[in-house]
Design a protein around this motif. Sequence first.
Motif, short mmCIF file in Angstrom:
data_model
loop_
_atom_site.label_atom_id
_atom_site.label_comp_id
_atom_site.label_asym_id
_atom_site.label_seq_id
_atom_site.Cartn_x
_atom_site.Cartn_y
_atom_site.Cartn_z
N LEU A 301 -0.12 -6.48 2.87
CA LEU A 301 -1.46 -5.93 3.08
C LEU A 301 -1.41 -4.72 3.99
O LEU A 301 -1.93 -3.64 3.67
CB LEU A 301 -2.38 -7.00 3.66
N TYR A 302 -0.77 -4.85 5.15
CA TYR A 302 -0.77 -3.76 6.13
C TYR A 302 0.18 -2.62 5.74
O TYR A 302 -0.07 -1.46 6.06
CB TYR A 302 -0.44 -4.31 7.51
N PHE A 303 1.24 -2.95 5.01
CA PHE A 303 2.10 -1.90 4.47
C PHE A 303 1.32 -1.06 3.47
O PHE A 303 1.41 0.18 3.46
CB PHE A 303 3.33 -2.54 3.81
N SER A 304 0.52 -1.73 2.63
CA SER A 304 -0.30 -1.02 1.65
C SER A 304 -1.32 -0.10 2.33
O SER A 304 -1.51 1.05 1.92
CB SER A 304 -1.02 -2.03 0.75
N ILE A 305 -1.97 -0.60 3.38
CA ILE A 305 -2.93 0.23 4.12
C ILE A 305 -2.25 1.44 4.72
O ILE A 305 -2.77 2.57 4.67
CB ILE A 305 -3.60 -0.62 5.22
N THR A 306 -1.06 1.24 5.27
CA THR A 306 -0.35 2.34 5.93
C THR A 306 -0.05 3.47 4.97
O THR A 306 -0.29 4.65 5.28
CB THR A 306 0.97 1.82 6.54
N ILE A 307 0.47 3.15 3.79
CA ILE A 307 0.89 4.23 2.90
C ILE A 307 -0.27 4.79 2.07
O ILE A 307 -0.25 5.96 1.68
CB ILE A 307 2.07 3.81 1.99
N GLN A 308 -1.30 3.98 1.80
CA GLN A 308 -2.43 4.51 1.04
C GLN A 308 -3.32 5.39 1.90
O GLN A 308 -3.70 6.50 1.48
CB GLN A 308 -3.26 3.35 0.46
N TYR A 309 -3.67 4.91 3.08
CA TYR A 309 -4.60 5.66 3.92
C TYR A 309 -3.88 6.63 4.85
O TYR A 309 -4.44 7.66 5.22
CB TYR A 309 -5.47 4.69 4.73
N GLY A 310 -2.65 6.31 5.23
CA GLY A 310 -1.92 7.20 6.13
C GLY A 310 -1.17 8.31 5.43
O GLY A 310 -1.06 9.42 5.93
N LEU A 311 -0.63 8.00 4.24
CA LEU A 311 0.21 8.97 3.54
C LEU A 311 -0.37 9.39 2.19
O LEU A 311 0.24 10.20 1.49
CB LEU A 311 1.62 8.38 3.34
N GLY A 312 -1.52 8.85 1.80
CA GLY A 312 -2.18 9.28 0.58
C GLY A 312 -1.54 8.79 -0.70
O GLY A 312 -1.74 9.38 -1.76
N TYR A 313 -0.78 7.69 -0.65
CA TYR A 313 -0.18 7.15 -1.86
C TYR A 313 -1.28 6.62 -2.79
O TYR A 313 -2.23 6.00 -2.33
CB TYR A 313 0.76 6.00 -1.52
N GLY A 314 -1.09 6.83 -4.09
CA GLY A 314 -1.99 6.24 -5.06
C GLY A 314 -1.63 4.79 -5.32
O GLY A 314 -0.66 4.26 -4.78
N ALA A 315 -2.42 4.14 -6.20
CA ALA A 315 -2.22 2.72 -6.47
C ALA A 315 -0.83 2.44 -7.04
O ALA A 315 -0.12 1.53 -6.59
CB ALA A 315 -3.29 2.22 -7.44
N LEU A 316 -0.40 3.24 -8.03
CA LEU A 316 0.89 3.00 -8.65
C LEU A 316 2.03 3.31 -7.68
O LEU A 316 3.01 2.56 -7.59
CB LEU A 316 1.02 3.85 -9.92
N ALA A 317 1.93 4.41 -6.95
CA ALA A 317 2.98 4.77 -5.99
C ALA A 317 3.11 3.70 -4.91
O ALA A 317 4.23 3.39 -4.46
CB ALA A 317 2.67 6.13 -5.37
N THR A 318 1.99 3.12 -4.49
CA THR A 318 2.03 2.06 -3.50
C THR A 318 2.77 0.84 -4.03
O THR A 318 3.61 0.24 -3.34
CB THR A 318 0.59 1.64 -3.10
N ALA A 319 2.47 0.46 -5.26
CA ALA A 319 3.14 -0.69 -5.86
C ALA A 319 4.64 -0.46 -6.00
O ALA A 319 5.45 -1.35 -5.73
CB ALA A 319 2.52 -0.99 -7.22
N VAL A 320 5.01 0.75 -6.43
CA VAL A 320 6.43 1.07 -6.58
C VAL A 320 7.13 1.03 -5.22
O VAL A 320 8.27 0.57 -5.11
CB VAL A 320 6.60 2.45 -7.24
N ALA A 321 6.47 1.49 -4.17
CA ALA A 321 7.07 1.48 -2.85
C ALA A 321 7.32 0.06 -2.35
O ALA A 321 8.24 -0.17 -1.55
CB ALA A 321 6.17 2.23 -1.86
N MET A 322 6.51 -0.91 -2.81
CA MET A 322 6.69 -2.29 -2.39
C MET A 322 7.66 -3.07 -3.29
O MET A 322 8.09 -4.17 -2.95
CB MET A 322 5.35 -3.01 -2.36
N ALA A 323 8.02 -2.49 -4.42
CA ALA A 323 8.86 -3.19 -5.39
C ALA A 323 10.24 -3.59 -4.87
O ALA A 323 10.74 -4.66 -5.25
CB ALA A 323 9.02 -2.34 -6.65
N PRO A 324 10.92 -2.80 -4.00
CA PRO A 324 12.25 -3.23 -3.54
C PRO A 324 12.25 -4.61 -2.89
O PRO A 324 13.25 -5.33 -3.00
CB PRO A 324 12.62 -2.14 -2.53
N TYR A 325 11.18 -4.98 -2.23
CA TYR A 325 11.08 -6.32 -1.63
C TYR A 325 11.24 -7.39 -2.72
O TYR A 325 11.97 -8.38 -2.56
CB TYR A 325 9.73 -6.46 -0.92
#
Length: 491
Positions: A301-325
């Motif tokens: 949840l907080y990782f998603s908030i950080t990259i969406q609101y802090g770095l302007g990631y879109g929905a798909l880019a956010t999901a891809v960034a979390m995929a390595p986990y």
Amino acid sequence: MSRSVAPPALVSDQRFLPTEKKAAALVLGAAFMLLADTSIVNVAIPSLQRGLGASVPDVQLVVAGYVVAYAVILITGGRLGDLYGRRRMFMIGAASFTLASLACGLAQSPGELIASRVWQGLSASVLYPQVIATLHIAVSAERRGRAFALLGAVVSGATIAGPIIAGLLIAANVAGLQWRPIFLINVPVGVVLVALAPRMVPAQKGLRLRLDYAGSLTVVLLLVALLVPLTIGRDQGWPLWGWLLLMCTPVLLAVFLWLESALERQGRFPLLRPGLWTDPAFRLALALYLVYFSAVVPFFLYFSITIQYGLGYGALATAVAMAPYAVGSTITSLWSARIVSRFNAPRTILAGCVVCAVGSACMIAAIDWNSSGRNFGWVMAPTMVFTGLGLGLVLGPLLNFVLARVRNDDSGAVSGVLSTAQQLGSSLGVAVIGLAFFRDFRGDLTALRYPALRIDMMLGLVVVVTAFVLASALVWLIARRNRADRDSPAS
């Protein structure tokens, strides 16, 4: 003891029988749908705000409504499977979840969506315990470890697949429906689950006893009093009513335990047998669920908030960034049954907790080094894969280890208890990490920028590392207890 000297072919043959394969495939498919829905909204928050004109509190209630409703009757949902049969309750839960998903997709206002998400959560709380209990009952003991390893892979994969699916659907804007397909996609899946259940989920005669209505009502009130303040209390400024609800929880817990003990003394069938609490390993495992998952779910949840609101990631880019986990956790989940057979469950789970703690500490270092946020996803990927490897060593082995000590007629209720502890831990983690993450924040999320969110994320990860360290200590205690039981003369 004879199992340890069995021929290698018998030990290594973990292939499911046809009936086991059908049952496992269907219930794991249901688990994937439910678990994906717990995280599918995380990346859809901006789209929901635009499409429905939802405020930040509205969106928080969309998330919290599902989580709270899902948690409060998991124990009752599990016991319903014990009493009336797993297949029947599986079909009822799947049908209700499908209709609730349709209602979510057709919602015309934030209020309608919140109500539909609550309905979804209540349906999930009936369906998910049947998934775990069916694997426990339908799959033979020698192959059960593999079944729960696959469930672990589904848990980790669905947690990330939810945001990825949401990102793809929102980016595609299918038929101009924006966020709605993230819920409507459940409808055909649910129809298939209900249609195939009579042939693939084994029939099991229920206990045909009355449900413990007083215990069920008390535990619902207890969980509402605990979860509602933890879930939305911070965003409401920790109001007085939240503290009053929290003060009620020990009283409600005492009433629940008294009711269950009274029913057992009368020879009746309580919601949760008090005798379960006499097993120290069960108590420690329950605490482990609470602590461990307080670090896992809130991180996303907080990782998603950080990259969406802090770095302007879109929905798909956010999901891809979390995929390595998820990549890391899926790898070790699929191998966890073999690892357990070689090193035993407590050692495997302990190794997983330690890896998670080290990986999360490395995340802090990576964020500290990357002060600009440039290529943030690539910078974080190695640490997320490493942490995910630890997660996969915990999910399946822990569930199988606990349920192996449980009677079949308690498997549904205990599945509900463990899932409830998981949800409670997640809510507790969201609240505690939120204190660190939003320590000085007031206002709109869109006002946040990466420099501030970077520090917030690092502080939140300190809480995550602490939780994983505490979880490691609990696993060490479980391993010590398990070793003492094995070495005692009575064994």
